[in-house]
Design a protein around this motif. Structure first.
Motif, PDB file in Angstrom:
ATOM      1  N   TRP A 123       0.832  -1.208   0.000  1.00 48.19           N
ATOM      2  CA  TRP A 123       0.000   0.000   0.000  1.00 48.19           C
ATOM      3  C   TRP A 123       0.866   1.258   0.000  1.00 48.19           C
ATOM      4  O   TRP A 123       0.651   2.170  -0.813  1.00 48.19           O
ATOM      5  N   ALA A 124       1.863   1.308   0.879  1.00 51.41           N
ATOM      6  CA  ALA A 124       2.714   2.494   0.976  1.00 51.41           C
ATOM      7  C   ALA A 124       3.493   2.716  -0.312  1.00 51.41           C
ATOM      8  O   ALA A 124       3.638   3.854  -0.783  1.00 51.41           O
ATOM      9  N   LEU A 125       3.999   1.644  -0.893  1.00 48.33           N
ATOM     10  CA  LEU A 125       4.774   1.744  -2.123  1.00 48.33           C
ATOM     11  C   LEU A 125       3.936   2.268  -3.273  1.00 48.33           C
ATOM     12  O   LEU A 125       4.341   3.191  -3.999  1.00 48.33           O
ATOM     13  N   ASN A 126       2.749   1.715  -3.448  1.00 45.65           N
ATOM     14  CA  ASN A 126       1.898   2.124  -4.568  1.00 45.65           C
ATOM     15  C   ASN A 126       1.293   3.501  -4.345  1.00 45.65           C
ATOM     16  O   ASN A 126       1.174   4.295  -5.281  1.00 45.65           O
ATOM     17  N   ARG A 127       0.946   3.808  -3.122  1.00 44.59           N
ATOM     18  CA  ARG A 127       0.361   5.109  -2.834  1.00 44.59           C
ATOM     19  C   ARG A 127       1.369   6.234  -3.078  1.00 44.59           C
ATOM     20  O   ARG A 127       0.979   7.360  -3.410  1.00 44.59           O
ATOM     21  N   TYR A 128       2.667   5.936  -2.947  1.00 45.53           N
ATOM     22  CA  TYR A 128       3.665   6.974  -3.184  1.00 45.53           C
ATOM     23  C   TYR A 128       3.544   7.536  -4.605  1.00 45.53           C
ATOM     24  O   TYR A 128       3.722   8.738  -4.810  1.00 45.53           O
ATOM     25  N   TYR A 129       3.266   6.680  -5.577  1.00 42.32           N
ATOM     26  CA  TYR A 129       3.168   7.194  -6.945  1.00 42.32           C
ATOM     27  C   TYR A 129       2.043   8.219  -7.052  1.00 42.32           C
ATOM     28  O   TYR A 129       2.206   9.272  -7.690  1.00 42.32           O
ATOM     29  N   TYR A 130       0.932   7.935  -6.426  1.00 43.97           N
ATOM     30  CA  TYR A 130      -0.174   8.910  -6.400  1.00 43.97           C
ATOM     31  C   TYR A 130       0.272  10.203  -5.725  1.00 43.97           C
ATOM     32  O   TYR A 130       0.057  11.299  -6.240  1.00 43.97           O
ATOM     33  N   GLN A 131       0.905  10.083  -4.548  1.00 45.63           N
ATOM     34  CA  GLN A 131       1.343  11.278  -3.821  1.00 45.63           C
ATOM     35  C   GLN A 131       2.320  12.104  -4.653  1.00 45.63           C
ATOM     36  O   GLN A 131       2.255  13.331  -4.674  1.00 45.63           O
ATOM     37  N   SER A 132       3.233  11.437  -5.344  1.00 46.61           N
ATOM     38  CA  SER A 132       4.264  12.137  -6.100  1.00 46.61           C
ATOM     39  C   SER A 132       3.699  12.912  -7.279  1.00 46.61           C
ATOM     40  O   SER A 132       4.311  13.878  -7.748  1.00 46.61           O
ATOM     41  N   MET A 133       2.540  12.491  -7.778  1.00 47.40           N
ATOM     42  CA  MET A 133       1.951  13.149  -8.940  1.00 47.40           C
ATOM     43  C   MET A 133       0.947  14.233  -8.576  1.00 47.40           C
ATOM     44  O   MET A 133       0.481  14.956  -9.468  1.00 47.40           O
ATOM     45  N   ILE A 134       0.625  14.378  -7.303  1.00 49.79           N
ATOM     46  CA  ILE A 134      -0.316  15.431  -6.909  1.00 49.79           C
ATOM     47  C   ILE A 134       0.203  16.817  -7.271  1.00 49.79           C
ATOM     48  O   ILE A 134      -0.532  17.626  -7.870  1.00 49.79           O
ATOM     49  N   PRO A 135       1.453  17.186  -6.934  1.00 50.65           N
ATOM     50  CA  PRO A 135       1.909  18.523  -7.342  1.00 50.65           C
ATOM     51  C   PRO A 135       2.040  18.670  -8.852  1.00 50.65           C
ATOM     52  O   PRO A 135       1.978  19.793  -9.366  1.00 50.65           O
TER      53      PRO A 135
END
Length: 252
Positions: free
Chosen positions: A45-57
């Motif tokens: 979950w943490a690994l995959n969610r990072y991609y989402y977080q990184s693309m927010i900005p």
């Protein structure tokens, strides 16, 4: 044609979408918040969610470039700083990297975007393309999922601290400021949508944009559940628990 809703009716319709479709209802989140996941599943979950977080900005920068006034740009620029940081205080991305380290993931592996599920990448990229290609009103409306996040964040933090001995409050520092930030962001976006959706078809476009964003979040959890819970069919190239990849000394 559907009638034009007044402001209260329109807001109620938007909140009803969240009540029915927000990803806090997904079985994977229920497992996460109630301590039913293994450590490796939390890591996934943490690994995959990072991609989402990184693309927010990235998606917020696209929206920022489309805003016509300094007032609107100043408001939206704050979102980018919240996630990228200001060079002095860490932003949300840096805190999510720390979350990854806290659950035993290798920082370089997380940041490189290696091992994420194809469906994660597809859903997040679709979100970026949406805010680039649709109307500005729809792009802003897609952020309205933040209306529903503060309550979910509280549930997540309480549940993870209670049920997972490898989770600390420092690990979850990303969530410390997010309820306040999310409320500020969603208040602005809601006001913008209510005042700029002046025709029934524009109101419907706003509601569809919110539905789309709920689908983006839901699809990511579908992928996690399918790959790491049931039937546990991990696609080629995605991180596999026990492989040794992605995990530091505190990994598996």
């Amino acid at each position: 044609m559907k009638p034009l809703l007044n402001a209260d009716e329109f807001e109620a319709a938007l909140r009803q979408i969240g009540a029915e479709r927000y990803h806090n209802l997904h079985p994977f989140h229920r497992l996460l918040h109630t301590g039913k996941l293994s450590k490796s599943q939390v890591q996934a979950w943490a690994l995959n969610r990072y991609y989402y977080q990184s693309m927010i900005p990235v998606k917020d920068s696209i929206i920022l470039s489309r805003l016509a006034t300094p007032e609107l740009r100043r408001e939206w620029r704050r979102r980018i700083i919240d996630h990228d940081g200001d060079g002095k205080e860490p932003g949300g991305i840096e805190k999510w990297i720390a979350l990854g380290r806290g659950v035993g993931l290798d920082e370089a592996y997380v940041v490189a975007g290696k091992g994420i599920l194809p469906a994660t990448r597809f859903a997040v990229d679709a979100y970026v393309h949406f805010v680039r290609d649709r109307t500005l009103l729809e792009a802003v409306a897609s952020s309205l999922t933040e209306l529903f996040s503060p309550t979910v964040i509280g549930e997540r933090v309480r549940g993870m601290l209670e049920h997972y001995p490898f989770i600390t409050r420092e690990t979850l520092a990303y969530f410390d400021k997010r309820p306040v930030q999310a409320k500020q962001d969603s208040d602005f976006a809601l006001h913008y949508c209510i005042h700029n959706a002046r025709r029934p078809e524009e109101q419907e476009a706003v509601m569809n944009a919110l539905r789309f964003k709920c689908d983006v979040l839901w699809a990511q959890l579908d992928a996690l559940y399918f790959s790491y819970v049931e039937p546990a069919m991990i696609p080629p190239g995605a991180w596999r628990p026990g492989s040794g990849l992605a995990c530091g000394e505190t990994g598996q």
